[in-house]
Design a protein around this motif. Structure first.
Motif, PDB file in Angstrom:
ATOM      1  N   GLY A   1       3.387   7.907   1.291  1.00 20.04           N
ATOM      2  CA  GLY A   1       2.491   8.384   0.235  1.00 20.04           C
ATOM      3  C   GLY A   1       3.141   9.270  -0.802  1.00 20.04           C
ATOM      4  O   GLY A   1       2.731   9.286  -1.972  1.00 20.04           O
ATOM      5  N   ASN A   2       4.169  10.006  -0.414  1.00 20.67           N
ATOM      6  CA  ASN A   2       4.788  10.904  -1.392  1.00 20.67           C
ATOM      7  C   ASN A   2       5.333  10.104  -2.566  1.00 20.67           C
ATOM      8  O   ASN A   2       6.005   9.092  -2.377  1.00 20.67           O
TER       9      ASN A   2
ATOM     10  N   GLY B   1      12.335  17.594  -3.852  1.00 21.89           N
ATOM     11  CA  GLY B   1      11.215  17.299  -2.949  1.00 21.89           C
ATOM     12  C   GLY B   1      10.637  15.914  -3.215  1.00 21.89           C
ATOM     13  O   GLY B   1      10.623  15.461  -4.357  1.00 21.89           O
ATOM     14  N   SER B   2      10.131  15.264  -2.144  1.00 18.22           N
ATOM     15  CA  SER B   2       9.696  13.883  -2.322  1.00 18.22           C
ATOM     16  C   SER B   2       8.337  13.792  -2.999  1.00 18.22           C
ATOM     17  O   SER B   2       7.850  12.706  -3.283  1.00 18.22           O
ATOM     18  N   GLY B   3       7.729  14.969  -3.252  1.00 19.75           N
ATOM     19  CA  GLY B   3       6.480  14.963  -4.022  1.00 19.75           C
ATOM     20  C   GLY B   3       6.719  15.258  -5.486  1.00 19.75           C
ATOM     21  O   GLY B   3       5.774  15.289  -6.276  1.00 19.75           O
ATOM     22  N   ILE B   4       7.975  15.491  -5.874  1.00 22.90           N
ATOM     23  CA  ILE B   4       8.262  15.910  -7.256  1.00 22.90           C
ATOM     24  C   ILE B   4       8.572  14.694  -8.115  1.00 22.90           C
ATOM     25  O   ILE B   4       9.718  14.318  -8.347  1.00 22.90           O
ATOM     26  N   LEU B   5       7.497  14.053  -8.593  1.00 23.67           N
ATOM     27  CA  LEU B   5       7.657  12.823  -9.362  1.00 23.67           C
ATOM     28  C   LEU B   5       8.386  13.085 -10.680  1.00 23.67           C
ATOM     29  O   LEU B   5       9.083  12.213 -11.205  1.00 23.67           O
ATOM     30  N   SER B   6       8.243  14.313 -11.193  1.00 22.55           N
ATOM     31  CA  SER B   6       8.912  14.609 -12.462  1.00 22.55           C
ATOM     32  C   SER B   6      10.437  14.537 -12.336  1.00 22.55           C
ATOM     33  O   SER B   6      11.130  14.395 -13.342  1.00 22.55           O
ATOM     34  N   SER B   7      10.965  14.577 -11.106  1.00 21.62           N
ATOM     35  CA  SER B   7      12.419  14.411 -10.948  1.00 21.62           C
ATOM     36  C   SER B   7      12.839  12.984 -11.327  1.00 21.62           C
ATOM     37  O   SER B   7      13.951  12.753 -11.804  1.00 21.62           O
TER      38      SER B   7
ATOM     39  N   ALA C   1       8.985   9.081  -2.700  1.00 22.22           N
ATOM     40  CA  ALA C   1       9.295   8.219  -1.553  1.00 22.22           C
ATOM     41  C   ALA C   1       8.716   6.821  -1.750  1.00 22.22           C
ATOM     42  O   ALA C   1       9.366   5.821  -1.429  1.00 22.22           O
ATOM     43  N   SER C   2       7.529   6.734  -2.306  1.00 21.95           N
ATOM     44  CA  SER C   2       6.937   5.399  -2.455  1.00 21.95           C
ATOM     45  C   SER C   2       7.697   4.603  -3.514  1.00 21.95           C
ATOM     46  O   SER C   2       7.967   3.417  -3.330  1.00 21.95           O
ATOM     47  N   MET C   3       8.101   5.261  -4.579  1.00 22.39           N
ATOM     48  CA  MET C   3       8.845   4.538  -5.617  1.00 22.39           C
ATOM     49  C   MET C   3      10.225   4.133  -5.111  1.00 22.39           C
ATOM     50  O   MET C   3      10.703   3.018  -5.366  1.00 22.39           O
TER      51      MET C   3
ATOM     52  N   SER D   1       0.853  -1.183   0.000  1.00 20.09           N
ATOM     53  CA  SER D   1       0.000   0.000   0.000  1.00 20.09           C
ATOM     54  C   SER D   1       0.887   1.230   0.000  1.00 20.09           C
ATOM     55  O   SER D   1       2.069   1.157   0.347  1.00 20.09           O
ATOM     56  N   SER D   2       0.304   2.354  -0.411  1.00 19.01           N
ATOM     57  CA  SER D   2       1.033   3.609  -0.256  1.00 19.01           C
ATOM     58  C   SER D   2       0.162   4.605   0.473  1.00 19.01           C
ATOM     59  O   SER D   2      -1.053   4.606   0.338  1.00 19.01           O
ATOM     60  N   GLY D   3       0.814   5.434   1.267  1.00 21.15           N
ATOM     61  CA  GLY D   3       0.109   6.439   2.062  1.00 21.15           C
ATOM     62  C   GLY D   3      -0.324   5.856   3.398  1.00 21.15           C
ATOM     63  O   GLY D   3      -0.308   4.643   3.626  1.00 21.15           O
ATOM     64  N   GLY D   4      -0.652   6.770   4.308  1.00 21.54           N
ATOM     65  CA  GLY D   4      -1.234   6.340   5.575  1.00 21.54           C
ATOM     66  C   GLY D   4      -0.265   5.737   6.572  1.00 21.54           C
ATOM     67  O   GLY D   4      -0.684   5.082   7.516  1.00 21.54           O
TER      68      GLY D   4
END
Ligand code: AMP
Ligand code: MG
Length: 397
Positions: free
Chosen positions: A294-295, A363-369, A298-300, A244-247
């Protein structure tokens, strides 16, 4: 806090059984993991054979200087064999791949041979020239492929060169994926102003498939205890592994921990790494469980570091971790000692060496990186800031 490596070791120690073996046709074996060592039942090639088109003869029959005329007594296209024995003064016309006739040890290439009626004139060349010896590719009785090898096109071809049309591989691990969070919306459906579209379930799906697993998609689960509980139980019945991701952070709605404690077992880790600190590891019945952050980055990343080696082990693979390489940093990088940091990097070969820079904001929310990068830059725990020119480890995507 635990280190990345301790976390990996603890996780691998939990994976003790592999998926069962199954027999598949070689035409469906690409990417699968060989279950047992494969031993050659015979030599490949099965006989000494010609590496080119020309005439086969005995080198002892040819003078060290000058030419010798030989009588052509056989015609050996590929696939043909010569039943007799070449005598002194005789040769056999031979094509690439045809077995060398008895009595011959050398192939005189077509370009060097002068053909006169049913005779050929040849000069001296090294004994054994243009002959491919029996067993030069594979020796009878040798282990050609070790169990745990992932089959690429060349391994599949090597298997069929032994005459096999089926092969015993490990069943693909089944991995159930679910996203958690009221804010997560299904792509292709409308979203409310407070929602974001799900990306984790799709990067994870691709990651699982790339690792040879089979995905069971259990969709998005809202932050409601009963829903999460039901979905996780369902997942554990359908799969070898539930991801799972998040939470998993410490927010009021981060329910994964509570629910897992009810229906299975869980350890909750703070891993000394960035990005991707929180990680939940446990089990629901016989299924392994991973609760990833969840980020999206981070999840990948936590998948790559913790789920992938476990998935590989479950699938019977021998090599659990990717190779790392060294490159020269061409820009300064901030690094906090005491944790392992992973930056998304662009690796390129320039002016005689491998150079790496970051993709920009990390940033760990920047998937485009992850999209802009072609590697991870791996900065070890004991390392501080990186100055340009220093050597760093990279793991190419
Ligand atoms: P959480 O760990 O649930 O607190 O989530 C951390 C961050 O990741 C939040 O900004 C979430 O909106 C985001 N996030 C969680 N799940 C997903 C997902 N499936 N796809 C994209 N972003 C997500
Ligand atoms: Mg959440």
């Amino acid at each position: 806090m635990i280190s990345v490596q301790d976390g990996q070791n603890l996780i691998l120690a939990r994976v003790s059984t592999l998926t069962p073996p199954e027999l598949v046709p070689v035409s469906h074996a690409l990417g699968r993991v060989l279950a047992h060592d494969l031993t050659a039942p015979f030599d490949v090639p099965p006989a000494d054979n010609s590496a080119g088109d020309g005439d086969a003869g005995a080198s002892g029959d040819i003078p060290q200087a000058g030419l010798r005329e030989l009588l052509v007594v056989a015609d050996l296209p590929a696939g043909a064999t010569f039943e007799g024995l070449l005598q002194a003064g005789e040769s056999g016309r031979i094509m690439t791949g045809a077995p060398i006739p008895q009595g011959a040890d050398t192939v005189y290439p077509q370009e060097l041979v002068e053909r006169v009626g049913d005779r050929v004139r040849v000069g001296p060349i090294a004994k054994g020239a243009n002959v491919r010896p029996r067993g030069e590719d594979v020796r009878s009785g040798s282990v050609v492929l070790e169990g745990g090898t992932r089959l690429r096109p060349q391994e599949v071809g090597l298997i069929t060169s032994l005459g096999q049309w089926q092969v015993v591989v490990r069943r693909r691990p089944r991995v159930a994926l679910l996203s958690t969070g009221n804010e997560v919306a299904e792509p292709g459906s409308p979203r409310t102003p407070g929602q974001i579209y799900d990306s984790n379930r799709f990067t994870l799906r691709g990651s699982v498939e790339q690792c040879g697993g089979e995905v069971v998609d259990l969709g998005i689960v809202p932050d409601r205890r009963e829903d999460l509980r039901a979905r996780l139980l369902e997942a554990s019945r359908l799969a070898d592994m539930v991801v799972s991701s998040g939470g998993v952070s410490v927010g009021a709605y981060d329910l994964v921990k509570d629910v897992l404690q009810e229906i299975g077992g869980i350890e909750f880790w703070q891993v000394a790494m960035q990005p991707g600190r929180p990680l939940a590891v446990g089990g629901i019945g016989p299924a392994h469980f991973f609760g990833l952050p969840g980020n999206p980055v981070a999840s990948m990343l936590t998948f790559m570091l913790f789920v992938r080696p476990a998935l590989f082990k479950l699938a019977g693979r021998r090599q659990l971790f990717p190779e790392m390489w060294e490159a020269r940093a061409v820009e300064p990088m901030r690094k906090k000692r005491g944790r392992r940091e992973f930056k998304r990097g662009v690796l390129q070969f320039r002016a005689g060496s491998w150079e790496v820079r970051t993709t920009g904001p990390q940033g760990s929310g920047i998937l485009s990186s992850m999209v802009a990068g072609n590697c991870l830059i791996v900065l070890e725990e004991d390392r501080g800031d990186v100055a340009p020119g220093e050597t760093v480890l990279v793991e190419p995507f």
